[in-house]
Design an enzyme around this catalytic site. Structure first.
Site, PDB file in Angstrom:
ATOM      1  N   ASP A  66       0.850  -1.196   0.000  1.00  0.00           N
ATOM      2  CA  ASP A  66       0.000   0.000   0.000  1.00  0.00           C
ATOM      3  C   ASP A  66       0.880   1.238   0.000  1.00  0.00           C
ATOM      4  O   ASP A  66       1.100   1.877   1.040  1.00  0.00           O
ATOM      5  CB  ASP A  66      -0.936  -0.013   1.227  1.00  0.00           C
ATOM      6  CG  ASP A  66      -1.935  -1.155   1.159  1.00  0.00           C
ATOM      7  OD1 ASP A  66      -2.330  -1.539   0.048  1.00  0.00           O
ATOM      8  OD2 ASP A  66      -2.306  -1.670   2.233  1.00  0.00           O
ATOM      9  N   LYS A 107       0.806  -8.230  -2.049  1.00  0.00           N
ATOM     10  CA  LYS A 107      -0.582  -7.866  -2.365  1.00  0.00           C
ATOM     11  C   LYS A 107      -0.585  -6.487  -3.011  1.00  0.00           C
ATOM     12  O   LYS A 107       0.009  -5.540  -2.490  1.00  0.00           O
ATOM     13  CB  LYS A 107      -1.412  -7.828  -1.081  1.00  0.00           C
ATOM     14  CG  LYS A 107      -2.863  -7.435  -1.315  1.00  0.00           C
ATOM     15  CD  LYS A 107      -3.646  -7.498  -0.025  1.00  0.00           C
ATOM     16  CE  LYS A 107      -3.741  -6.188   0.692  1.00  0.00           C
ATOM     17  NZ  LYS A 107      -4.730  -5.247   0.176  1.00  0.00           N
ATOM     18  N   ASP A 147      -5.900  -7.411  -4.880  1.00  0.00           N
ATOM     19  CA  ASP A 147      -6.974  -7.176  -3.912  1.00  0.00           C
ATOM     20  C   ASP A 147      -7.859  -6.021  -4.381  1.00  0.00           C
ATOM     21  O   ASP A 147      -7.743  -4.905  -3.891  1.00  0.00           O
ATOM     22  CB  ASP A 147      -6.337  -6.867  -2.550  1.00  0.00           C
ATOM     23  CG  ASP A 147      -7.356  -6.780  -1.425  1.00  0.00           C
ATOM     24  OD1 ASP A 147      -8.466  -7.327  -1.577  1.00  0.00           O
ATOM     25  OD2 ASP A 147      -7.036  -6.164  -0.380  1.00  0.00           O
ATOM     26  N   LEU A 148      -8.749  -6.316  -5.318  1.00  0.00           N
ATOM     27  CA  LEU A 148      -9.638  -5.257  -5.826  1.00  0.00           C
ATOM     28  C   LEU A 148     -11.050  -5.391  -5.265  1.00  0.00           C
ATOM     29  O   LEU A 148     -11.907  -4.556  -5.519  1.00  0.00           O
ATOM     30  CB  LEU A 148      -9.660  -5.274  -7.363  1.00  0.00           C
ATOM     31  CG  LEU A 148      -8.311  -4.969  -8.031  1.00  0.00           C
ATOM     32  CD1 LEU A 148      -8.455  -4.946  -9.545  1.00  0.00           C
ATOM     33  CD2 LEU A 148      -7.736  -3.640  -7.549  1.00  0.00           C
ATOM     34  N   LYS A 149     -11.300  -6.458  -4.526  1.00  0.00           N
ATOM     35  CA  LYS A 149     -12.590  -6.645  -3.839  1.00  0.00           C
ATOM     36  C   LYS A 149     -13.770  -6.329  -4.754  1.00  0.00           C
ATOM     37  O   LYS A 149     -14.564  -5.412  -4.494  1.00  0.00           O
ATOM     38  CB  LYS A 149     -12.673  -5.781  -2.578  1.00  0.00           C
ATOM     39  CG  LYS A 149     -11.575  -6.066  -1.567  1.00  0.00           C
ATOM     40  CD  LYS A 149     -11.787  -5.257  -0.293  1.00  0.00           C
ATOM     41  CE  LYS A 149     -10.723  -5.485   0.738  1.00  0.00           C
ATOM     42  NZ  LYS A 149      -9.422  -4.917   0.427  1.00  0.00           N
ATOM     43  N   ASP A 155     -20.289  -6.132  -7.649  1.00  0.00           N
ATOM     44  CA  ASP A 155     -21.113  -5.534  -8.699  1.00  0.00           C
ATOM     45  C   ASP A 155     -22.169  -6.571  -9.093  1.00  0.00           C
ATOM     46  O   ASP A 155     -22.275  -7.627  -8.454  1.00  0.00           O
ATOM     47  CB  ASP A 155     -20.227  -5.145  -9.900  1.00  0.00           C
ATOM     48  CG  ASP A 155     -20.771  -3.933 -10.652  1.00  0.00           C
ATOM     49  OD1 ASP A 155     -21.987  -3.921 -10.947  1.00  0.00           O
ATOM     50  OD2 ASP A 155     -19.997  -3.013 -10.949  1.00  0.00           O
ATOM     51  N   ILE A 156     -22.922  -6.300 -10.146  1.00  0.00           N
ATOM     52  CA  ILE A 156     -23.916  -7.292 -10.578  1.00  0.00           C
ATOM     53  C   ILE A 156     -23.177  -8.523 -11.118  1.00  0.00           C
ATOM     54  O   ILE A 156     -22.018  -8.422 -11.553  1.00  0.00           O
ATOM     55  CB  ILE A 156     -24.883  -6.707 -11.642  1.00  0.00           C
ATOM     56  CG1 ILE A 156     -24.122  -6.222 -12.875  1.00  0.00           C
ATOM     57  CG2 ILE A 156     -25.729  -5.588 -11.043  1.00  0.00           C
ATOM     58  CD1 ILE A 156     -25.026  -5.854 -14.054  1.00  0.00           C
ATOM     59  N   PRO A 157     -23.836  -9.705 -11.051  1.00  0.00           N
ATOM     60  CA  PRO A 157     -23.138 -10.943 -11.422  1.00  0.00           C
ATOM     61  C   PRO A 157     -22.451 -10.906 -12.793  1.00  0.00           C
ATOM     62  O   PRO A 157     -21.305 -11.336 -12.936  1.00  0.00           O
ATOM     63  CB  PRO A 157     -24.258 -11.995 -11.388  1.00  0.00           C
ATOM     64  CG  PRO A 157     -25.218 -11.462 -10.370  1.00  0.00           C
ATOM     65  CD  PRO A 157     -25.192  -9.977 -10.528  1.00  0.00           C
ATOM     66  N   ASN A 158     -23.111 -10.361 -13.806  1.00  0.00           N
ATOM     67  CA  ASN A 158     -22.541 -10.333 -15.154  1.00  0.00           C
ATOM     68  C   ASN A 158     -21.231  -9.536 -15.199  1.00  0.00           C
ATOM     69  O   ASN A 158     -20.237  -9.984 -15.770  1.00  0.00           O
ATOM     70  CB  ASN A 158     -23.580  -9.728 -16.112  1.00  0.00           C
ATOM     71  CG  ASN A 158     -23.057  -9.622 -17.528  1.00  0.00           C
ATOM     72  OD1 ASN A 158     -22.700 -10.628 -18.136  1.00  0.00           O
ATOM     73  ND2 ASN A 158     -22.980  -8.405 -18.041  1.00  0.00           N
ATOM     74  N   THR A 159     -21.234  -8.387 -14.543  1.00  0.00           N
ATOM     75  CA  THR A 159     -20.043  -7.521 -14.550  1.00  0.00           C
ATOM     76  C   THR A 159     -18.879  -8.194 -13.828  1.00  0.00           C
ATOM     77  O   THR A 159     -17.736  -8.171 -14.296  1.00  0.00           O
ATOM     78  CB  THR A 159     -20.387  -6.166 -13.877  1.00  0.00           C
ATOM     79  OG1 THR A 159     -21.459  -5.586 -14.612  1.00  0.00           O
ATOM     80  CG2 THR A 159     -19.203  -5.224 -13.856  1.00  0.00           C
ATOM     81  N   THR A 205     -11.816  -5.978   8.359  1.00  0.00           N
ATOM     82  CA  THR A 205     -11.270  -5.977   9.728  1.00  0.00           C
ATOM     83  C   THR A 205     -11.260  -4.574  10.348  1.00  0.00           C
ATOM     84  O   THR A 205     -10.987  -4.421  11.532  1.00  0.00           O
ATOM     85  CB  THR A 205      -9.840  -6.562   9.743  1.00  0.00           C
ATOM     86  OG1 THR A 205      -9.121  -6.047   8.624  1.00  0.00           O
ATOM     87  CG2 THR A 205      -9.864  -8.066   9.675  1.00  0.00           C
ATOM     88  N   ARG A 248      -1.389  -7.318  13.771  1.00  0.00           N
ATOM     89  CA  ARG A 248      -0.579  -6.299  14.435  1.00  0.00           C
ATOM     90  C   ARG A 248       0.343  -6.942  15.467  1.00  0.00           C
ATOM     91  O   ARG A 248      -0.121  -7.428  16.512  1.00  0.00           O
ATOM     92  CB  ARG A 248      -1.481  -5.273  15.146  1.00  0.00           C
ATOM     93  CG  ARG A 248      -2.224  -4.340  14.205  1.00  0.00           C
ATOM     94  CD  ARG A 248      -1.265  -3.421  13.469  1.00  0.00           C
ATOM     95  NE  ARG A 248      -1.921  -2.526  12.548  1.00  0.00           N
ATOM     96  CZ  ARG A 248      -2.147  -2.804  11.252  1.00  0.00           C
ATOM     97  NH1 ARG A 248      -1.783  -3.952  10.725  1.00  0.00           N
ATOM     98  NH2 ARG A 248      -2.716  -1.897  10.462  1.00  0.00           N
ATOM     99  N   GLN A 257      -7.488  -0.259  11.820  1.00  0.00           N
ATOM    100  CA  GLN A 257      -7.975  -1.629  11.996  1.00  0.00           C
ATOM    101  C   GLN A 257      -8.630  -1.793  13.370  1.00  0.00           C
ATOM    102  O   GLN A 257      -8.193  -1.175  14.346  1.00  0.00           O
ATOM    103  CB  GLN A 257      -6.822  -2.640  11.849  1.00  0.00           C
ATOM    104  CG  GLN A 257      -6.162  -2.647  10.476  1.00  0.00           C
ATOM    105  CD  GLN A 257      -6.992  -3.402   9.438  1.00  0.00           C
ATOM    106  OE1 GLN A 257      -8.171  -3.681   9.627  1.00  0.00           O
ATOM    107  NE2 GLN A 257      -6.368  -3.723   8.309  1.00  0.00           N
ATOM    108  N   ARG A 263       1.167  -1.869   7.029  1.00  0.00           N
ATOM    109  CA  ARG A 263       1.836  -0.776   7.741  1.00  0.00           C
ATOM    110  C   ARG A 263       2.875  -1.175   8.793  1.00  0.00           C
ATOM    111  O   ARG A 263       3.885  -0.473   8.933  1.00  0.00           O
ATOM    112  CB  ARG A 263       0.777   0.171   8.327  1.00  0.00           C
ATOM    113  CG  ARG A 263       0.123   1.015   7.245  1.00  0.00           C
ATOM    114  CD  ARG A 263      -1.153   1.644   7.688  1.00  0.00           C
ATOM    115  NE  ARG A 263      -2.211   0.637   7.832  1.00  0.00           N
ATOM    116  CZ  ARG A 263      -3.447   0.924   8.184  1.00  0.00           C
ATOM    117  NH1 ARG A 263      -3.794   2.170   8.428  1.00  0.00           N
ATOM    118  NH2 ARG A 263      -4.358  -0.033   8.279  1.00  0.00           N
TER     119      ARG A 263
END
Ligand code: C5P
Length: 230
Positions: free
Chosen positions: A9, A31, A58-60, A63-67, A122, A180, A189, A210
């Site tokens: 990050d 990541k 890690d884009l999480k 959206d709708i299922p098709n997308t 978290t 941590r 967190q 971090r």
């Protein structure tokens, strides 16, 4: 043994690659999240895998299922090892993502990337989930069942929820952020645990950002964590 994943990050890739040069050899997983991917995209992921690193994107997706199914197909072309999507996307979105990943409908089944469902972030504590009266643990349990039912490979959860998930779904891999060491500040967190506790409770992957990135000596911090895990 649990795998340690460094969350890159950071605002720019020069900094990220410099850090990786400093700690090279001690780490096999990284990541990449929204910050670096939004700026540098797939070529940056390629640079990382060319260094021999396993890459967790890690884009999480949510959206709708098709997308989401189409985004999973696109992600499959990136040579990544793990991809995340939100369990809150529901049964059809999750099952569709697994189906897309497995190439049902003509393409070859690769089993890659592994699909991990984010349960409850978290950074949430009990009482903070908007419009939801259930506790974080109850929500995680429900969402982990959905992940197992729809054929995801794993879930992202806090260490506190690990034992319940592992008991109910032994095959589901568990990836834990909110890690941590005793010497690191919690930051934003909330549901946190030490590396040692995470390993003791059966985490398959530990994600740490971090405590290493902001340490005065990141290599030393990484080593202290690796020793704690071992
Ligand atoms: O710096 P820190 O160790 O808190 O970083 C944790 C990383 O894990 C961040 O990149 C964050 O986006 C990610 N993450 C999380 N909680 C989740 C899923 C991912 O903290 N449930």
């Amino acid at each position: 043994m649990a795998n340690l994943i460094l969350a890159l990050d950071l605002p720019d890739k020069t900094k990220a690659l410099k850090l990786l040069d400093e700690i090279s050899g001690d780490l096999s997983w990284v990541k990449v999240g929204m910050e670096l991917f939004t700026r540098y995209g797939p070529p940056f992921l390629k640079e990382l895998s060319e260094r021999g690193l396993h890459v967790f994107l890690d884009l999480k997706f949510y959206d709708i299922p098709n997308t989401v199914a189409k985004a999973v197909r696109s992600a499959q072309k990136l040579n990544i090892d793990i991809l995340t999507l939100h369990c809150q996307g529901g049964q059809r979105m999750l099952a569709g993502a697994v189906e897309a990943r497995n190439g049902i409908g003509g393409e070859t089944k690769t089993g890659s990337p592994l699909l991990f469902g984010v349960t409850v972030l978290t950074s949430f504590a009990d009482g903070e989930l908007p419009g939801i009266t259930a506790s974080c643990a109850e929500m995680v349990k429900t969402l982990a069942s959905l992940a197992a039912k729809t054929g995801l490979d794993g879930v992202v959860c806090s260490v506190a929820e690990l034992p319940v998930i592992k008991e109910a779904h032994p095959k589901l891999l568990c990836l834990c952020p909110g890690i941590r060491p005793s010497w690191a500040p919690a930051g934003d967190q909330r549901r946190i645990a030490t590396p040692k506790e995470a390993v003791r409770k059966g985490a398959d992957f530990l994600v740490i950002g971090r405590p290493i990135l902001q340490a005065e000596d990141p290599k030393k911090a990484l080593h202290m964590i690796l020793e704690e895990i071992a």
